[in-house]
Scaffold this active site. Structure first.
Site, mmCIF file in Angstrom:
data_model
loop_
_atom_site.group_PDB
_atom_site.id
_atom_site.type_symbol
_atom_site.label_atom_id
_atom_site.label_comp_id
_atom_site.label_asym_id
_atom_site.label_seq_id
_atom_site.Cartn_x
_atom_site.Cartn_y
_atom_site.Cartn_z
ATOM 1 N N SER A 12 -52.021 86.260 -47.612
ATOM 2 C CA SER A 12 -52.160 86.126 -46.225
ATOM 3 C C SER A 12 -50.726 86.775 -45.444
ATOM 4 C CB SER A 12 -52.355 84.514 -45.922
ATOM 5 O OG SER A 12 -51.014 83.910 -46.217
ATOM 6 N N ASN A 13 -49.730 86.856 -45.964
ATOM 7 C CA ASN A 13 -48.666 87.605 -45.435
ATOM 8 C C ASN A 13 -48.838 88.887 -45.205
ATOM 9 O OD1 ASN A 13 -46.384 86.039 -44.600
ATOM 10 N ND2 ASN A 13 -46.765 85.081 -46.409
ATOM 11 N N ILE A 92 -38.814 91.948 -60.009
ATOM 12 C CA ILE A 92 -39.159 93.396 -60.054
ATOM 13 C C ILE A 92 -38.133 94.035 -61.031
ATOM 14 C CG2 ILE A 92 -38.782 95.300 -58.359
ATOM 15 C CD1 ILE A 92 -40.942 93.616 -57.566
ATOM 16 N N HIS A 108 -39.402 83.924 -48.662
ATOM 17 C CA HIS A 108 -39.324 82.648 -49.357
ATOM 18 C C HIS A 108 -39.730 81.649 -48.379
ATOM 19 C CE1 HIS A 108 -38.246 80.174 -52.719
ATOM 20 N NE2 HIS A 108 -37.780 79.331 -51.810
ATOM 21 N N ASP A 149 -34.733 84.940 -55.767
ATOM 22 C CA ASP A 149 -34.221 84.265 -54.538
ATOM 23 C C ASP A 149 -32.878 84.309 -54.098
ATOM 24 O OD1 ASP A 149 -37.014 83.697 -54.364
ATOM 25 O OD2 ASP A 149 -36.654 81.726 -55.156
HETATM 26 C C1 GAR Z 1 -46.067 82.494 -49.443
HETATM 27 O O1 GAR Z 1 -45.612 81.146 -48.745
HETATM 28 C C2 GAR Z 1 -44.709 83.179 -49.513
HETATM 29 O O2 GAR Z 1 -43.436 82.703 -48.793
HETATM 30 C C3 GAR Z 1 -44.323 82.493 -51.187
HETATM 31 O O3 GAR Z 1 -45.647 82.417 -51.632
HETATM 32 C C4 GAR Z 1 -46.592 82.472 -50.600
HETATM 33 C C5 GAR Z 1 -47.817 83.639 -50.564
HETATM 34 O O4 GAR Z 1 -48.822 83.372 -49.948
HETATM 35 N N1 GAR Z 1 -43.506 83.280 -51.847
HETATM 36 C C6 GAR Z 1 -42.590 82.313 -52.705
HETATM 37 O O5 GAR Z 1 -42.631 81.102 -53.078
HETATM 38 C C7 GAR Z 1 -41.642 83.435 -53.337
HETATM 39 N N2 GAR Z 1 -40.782 82.624 -54.194
HETATM 40 P P1 GAR Z 1 -49.828 84.670 -49.625
HETATM 41 O O6 GAR Z 1 -50.246 85.253 -50.684
HETATM 42 O O7 GAR Z 1 -50.689 83.891 -48.499
HETATM 43 O O8 GAR Z 1 -48.994 85.556 -48.394
#
Ligand code: GAR
Length: 194
Positions: A12-13, A92, A108, A149
């Site tokens: 979604s991001n 990575i 994060h 992180d």
């Molecule tokens: C997001 O909330 C992102 O911040 C988190 O995973 C989710 C992915 O959602 N990332 C972490 O927790 C990294 N440590 P998305 O696939 O819908 O973008």
């Protein structure tokens, strides 16, 4: 800016970044979407949009060097200038981090350095925030280094924790903030880099 987005799941991001590019508020082109997970929903979104995709599974390579080399070749092939991790749940390779120093960022869903580190992702983060009785959480964008992180923080945005929040309601509120904040921060970074 030629951008690669790395994701492991829903994406979604990634969609929020695409929407900002479409709306003209982020001056970039997503030239490649990379995943460790061949079933990631975000890969299907990329395919529908005609964006090149690549899957890199560490256990398909004999060594870390070969894995990193293949990834770097793919990034070079697509002339990638900047990498945005968006829900990418793997490390990575160090060689890629070195090649893209200050050009890899992660999002994060908490206010680092709190609630970060190995195993702290997705709903685990929101569960821990609620269990700790925090009144405020948020979103952190940071450079990526070789520790989960851990890299230098670029920007943070606060999100309130409500007394009756569940990990799901908190995740929803935080995700809405992520979708707005990530493209804005990337836009600022790219203006500085260009
Ligand atoms: C997001 O909330 C992102 O911040 C988190 O995973 C989710 C992915 O959602 N990332 C972490 O927790 C990294 N440590 P998305 O696939 O819908 O973008």
């Amino acid at each position: 800016m030629n951008l690669a987005v790395y994701l492991s799941g829903r994406g979604s991001n990634f969609e929020a970044i695409l929407a900002a590019i479409d709306a003209g508020s982020l001056n970039a082109k997503i030239v490649l979407v990379v995943s460790n997970n061949p079933d990631a929903q975000g890969l299907r979104t990329a395919e529908r949009r005609g964006i090149a995709t690549a899957v890199f599974e560490r256990d398909k390579f004999a060594s870390g060097e070969e894995f990193a080399g293949a990834m770097l070749n793919k990034l070079n092939e697509h002339k990638v200038e900047f990498i945005a991790l968006a829900g990418y749940m793997r490390k990575i390779p160090p060689a890629v981090i070195r090649a893209y120093s200050k050009r890899i960022v992660n999002i994060h869903p908490a206010l680092l350095p709190k609630f970060g580190g190995k195993g702290m992702y997705g709903h685990f983060v929101h569960e821990a925030v609620i269990a700790a009785g925090e009144k405020e959480t948020g979103v952190t964008i940071h450079y990526v280094d070789e520790i989960y992180d851990h890299g230098v923080i670029i920007a943070q945005c606060p999100v309130p924790v409500m007394p009756d929040d569940t990990p799901e309601t908190l995740a929803q509120r935080t995700l809405a903030a992520e979708h707005k904040f990530y493209p804005e921060v990337l836009a600022k970074l790219f203006r500085r880099l260009k």
